[in-house]
Structures are given as C-alpha cells and as structure tokens.
Design a protein around this motif. Structure first.
Motif, PDB file in Angstrom:
ATOM      1  N   SER A 132      45.833  31.740  41.203  1.00 48.94           N
ATOM      2  CA  SER A 132      46.087  33.163  40.942  1.00 48.94           C
ATOM      3  C   SER A 132      47.567  33.462  41.131  1.00 48.94           C
ATOM      4  O   SER A 132      48.120  34.377  40.524  1.00 48.94           O
ATOM      5  N   THR A 133      48.209  32.663  41.978  1.00 49.15           N
ATOM      6  CA  THR A 133      49.595  32.837  42.379  1.00 49.15           C
ATOM      7  C   THR A 133      50.199  31.441  42.546  1.00 49.15           C
ATOM      8  O   THR A 133      49.489  30.531  42.950  1.00 49.15           O
ATOM      9  N   PRO A 134      51.464  31.243  42.252  1.00 51.95           N
ATOM     10  CA  PRO A 134      52.066  29.918  42.447  1.00 51.95           C
ATOM     11  C   PRO A 134      52.123  29.517  43.927  1.00 51.95           C
ATOM     12  O   PRO A 134      52.137  30.372  44.819  1.00 51.95           O
ATOM     13  N   THR A 158      42.789  31.018  44.974  1.00 51.31           N
ATOM     14  CA  THR A 158      43.538  32.126  45.539  1.00 51.31           C
ATOM     15  C   THR A 158      43.528  32.010  47.064  1.00 51.31           C
ATOM     16  O   THR A 158      43.061  31.021  47.610  1.00 51.31           O
ATOM     17  N   THR A 159      44.065  33.001  47.732  1.00 51.71           N
ATOM     18  CA  THR A 159      44.047  33.038  49.198  1.00 51.71           C
ATOM     19  C   THR A 159      43.427  34.353  49.643  1.00 51.71           C
ATOM     20  O   THR A 159      43.106  35.217  48.827  1.00 51.71           O
ATOM     21  N   SER A 160      43.302  34.501  50.939  1.00 52.73           N
ATOM     22  CA  SER A 160      42.742  35.747  51.471  1.00 52.73           C
ATOM     23  C   SER A 160      43.767  36.873  51.524  1.00 52.73           C
ATOM     24  O   SER A 160      43.442  37.993  51.899  1.00 52.73           O
ATOM     25  N   HIS A 196      47.117  38.600  46.592  1.00 51.47           N
ATOM     26  CA  HIS A 196      46.626  37.483  45.788  1.00 51.47           C
ATOM     27  C   HIS A 196      45.195  37.745  45.338  1.00 51.47           C
ATOM     28  O   HIS A 196      44.857  37.552  44.179  1.00 51.47           O
ATOM     29  N   PHE A 197      44.386  38.209  46.292  1.00 49.85           N
ATOM     30  CA  PHE A 197      42.961  38.339  46.018  1.00 49.85           C
ATOM     31  C   PHE A 197      42.668  39.510  45.090  1.00 49.85           C
ATOM     32  O   PHE A 197      41.879  39.394  44.156  1.00 49.85           O
ATOM     33  N   GLN A 198      43.269  40.646  45.328  1.00 54.97           N
ATOM     34  CA  GLN A 198      42.960  41.826  44.521  1.00 54.97           C
ATOM     35  C   GLN A 198      43.808  41.926  43.260  1.00 54.97           C
ATOM     36  O   GLN A 198      43.290  42.011  42.158  1.00 54.97           O
ATOM     37  N   GLU A 199      45.126  41.897  43.412  1.00 57.37           N
ATOM     38  CA  GLU A 199      45.998  42.125  42.270  1.00 57.37           C
ATOM     39  C   GLU A 199      46.048  40.941  41.324  1.00 57.37           C
ATOM     40  O   GLU A 199      45.820  41.069  40.122  1.00 57.37           O
ATOM     41  N   VAL A 214      37.944  30.048  44.213  1.00 57.03           N
ATOM     42  CA  VAL A 214      38.138  29.149  45.346  1.00 57.03           C
ATOM     43  C   VAL A 214      39.158  29.815  46.258  1.00 57.03           C
ATOM     44  O   VAL A 214      40.292  30.051  45.846  1.00 57.03           O
ATOM     45  N   VAL A 215      38.760  30.142  47.475  1.00 56.02           N
ATOM     46  CA  VAL A 215      39.658  30.797  48.420  1.00 56.02           C
ATOM     47  C   VAL A 215      40.169  29.766  49.416  1.00 56.02           C
ATOM     48  O   VAL A 215      39.389  29.169  50.156  1.00 56.02           O
ATOM     49  N   MET A 216      41.472  29.538  49.391  1.00 55.00           N
ATOM     50  CA  MET A 216      42.078  28.560  50.286  1.00 55.00           C
ATOM     51  C   MET A 216      42.150  29.120  51.697  1.00 55.00           C
ATOM     52  O   MET A 216      42.484  30.284  51.898  1.00 55.00           O
ATOM     53  N   GLY A 217      41.867  28.267  52.686  1.00 52.50           N
ATOM     54  CA  GLY A 217      41.920  28.683  54.075  1.00 52.50           C
ATOM     55  C   GLY A 217      43.328  28.624  54.615  1.00 52.50           C
ATOM     56  O   GLY A 217      44.286  28.297  53.917  1.00 52.50           O
ATOM     57  N   GLY A 218      43.489  28.945  55.880  1.00 54.57           N
ATOM     58  CA  GLY A 218      44.810  28.911  56.505  1.00 54.57           C
ATOM     59  C   GLY A 218      45.572  30.193  56.253  1.00 54.57           C
ATOM     60  O   GLY A 218      45.087  31.140  55.639  1.00 54.57           O
TER      61      GLY A 218
END
Length: 199
Positions: A14-16, A155-157, A161-164, A187-191
């Motif tokens: 979703s984002t680099p 994406t991430t939390s 990243h998640f919404q926009e 797929v949501v990356m942790g950390g």
C-alpha cells in the motif's frame, strides 16, 4: 493457493518500504518448503529491485532487464525462464528471477512484455509469486495485478497506510483497471511502522 499449475499471486505494498518483499518472498519460501511444489519468485519492482541484495548477491548473472530482448521478440518460454532463474538448494524449490537493474529504463517495459513473462511463468512453475511496486505507474505492477489469480495488498497498522493508502489502491486506482476491492486480500505487517524493514 497451489491447487493448479500456473497459478500467479501478486503482492503489492500500500506504501513503499513497509516489508512487501519480505512478505512475498516469505510466502514463496514457505509454500515451496512445505509443499514440494516448484515456486517462482519474480522481482517486478522495476525501480527498486533488491531481492538479490537480500539473498547476498551483489551482481546477479541473470536479471529481468537481461531478458528484455526475449520479451520483446516473444521467444521466452517456461523452460528458458526456469534455466535463467536462481535456484540454489538453500531456497528449497524457490526459483528467483532477479529484478530490473536498469532503473532508468523502468518506463520502457511494455504491457505485452510483462504479459509474456507472466505467461512463461505459468508454464514454468506451479505457483508464481510476483512482487510488484507500490506505484501503478509502470507496466509490471498493472499487468501483474490484472493477470494474478490472487492479489495481496501489504500494509501496516499505521492509520495513514491502512485507511488512506489501502483505500486509494482498492477503491480508486484498482477500479481504473477493472479490479474490485473484494479481489484484494490484506496482509498487515507486524512491528512498528517505519521500523526500517524494506520491501
């Protein structure tokens, strides 16, 4: 995800720089390890190919830009692609095509060339994981996402990243190419966001 030969799964971020390559390659490695299937991994991030560095190789012998003459001529076959791929025993059945090293030529890849590459990958492998860019300004991202049997959006939390970014991908840009938001798996990356993991 590996019921039939010739399956393609595309991973985009979703984002680099959020770990998309990590998610894509990890998926390829895990499936190859547990299934015994022949798995291809295509580095299709035309402006930021880094898979070779992650595998400890400074100068790969064969890269995507080296195949452009065959892609233009339409002579790349599944057999040739398997021969060109990097597949040491330590990768447990993953066959890697390293990405475009000529960053300034990213815009010169044509949709027909990427479609030929994906067609050869369907012939060569039981499953192909295509790792593409977070941007839709190139033939590799557009064609791989359109041709894929499954589409994963990493994406991430982080709220932006998640919404926009996810909304932009699934509701705006994807729709331009005939892809519905229901066709994406998230797929949501942790950390922690911006933790330095690149992909």
């Amino acid at each position: 995800m590996i019921e039939k030969a010739g399956h393609i799964a595309a991973f985009a971020g979703s984002t680099p720089n959020i770990g998309t390559t990590l998610a894509a390659f990890g998926t390829a490695f895990r499936i190859a390890s547990v299934s015994g299937k022949r798995v291809g991994f295509l580095c299709l991030n035309l402006k930021s190919a880094k898979t070779h560095l992650y595998l400890g190789i400074d100068k790969p012998e064969v890269t995507l830009d080296g195949l452009r003459p065959e892609l233009k001529a339409g002579t790349l076959t599944g057999t040739k692609l398997r021969q060109y791929a990097f597949a040491p025993s330590r990768l447990n059945g993953v066959h890697v095509l390293f990405g475009n090293m000529a960053r300034d030529q990213a815009e010169y890849y044509e949709p027909e060339q990427i479609e030929r590459l994906l067609g050869a990958a369907r012939e060569a492998f039981d499953l192909t994981i295509a790792d593409v860019s977070a941007y839709w300004d190139n033939a590799a991202t557009v064609c791989a996402m359109r041709e894929a049997d499954q589409r994963f959006l990493v994406t991430t939390s982080s709220l932006t990243h998640f919404q926009e970014d996810v909304r932009r991908w699934t509701e705006q840009v994807g729709a331009l190419f005939g892809l519905s938001k229901e066709g994406f798996r998230l797929v949501v990356m942790g950390g922690q966001p911006n933790s330095g993991v690149t992909g």
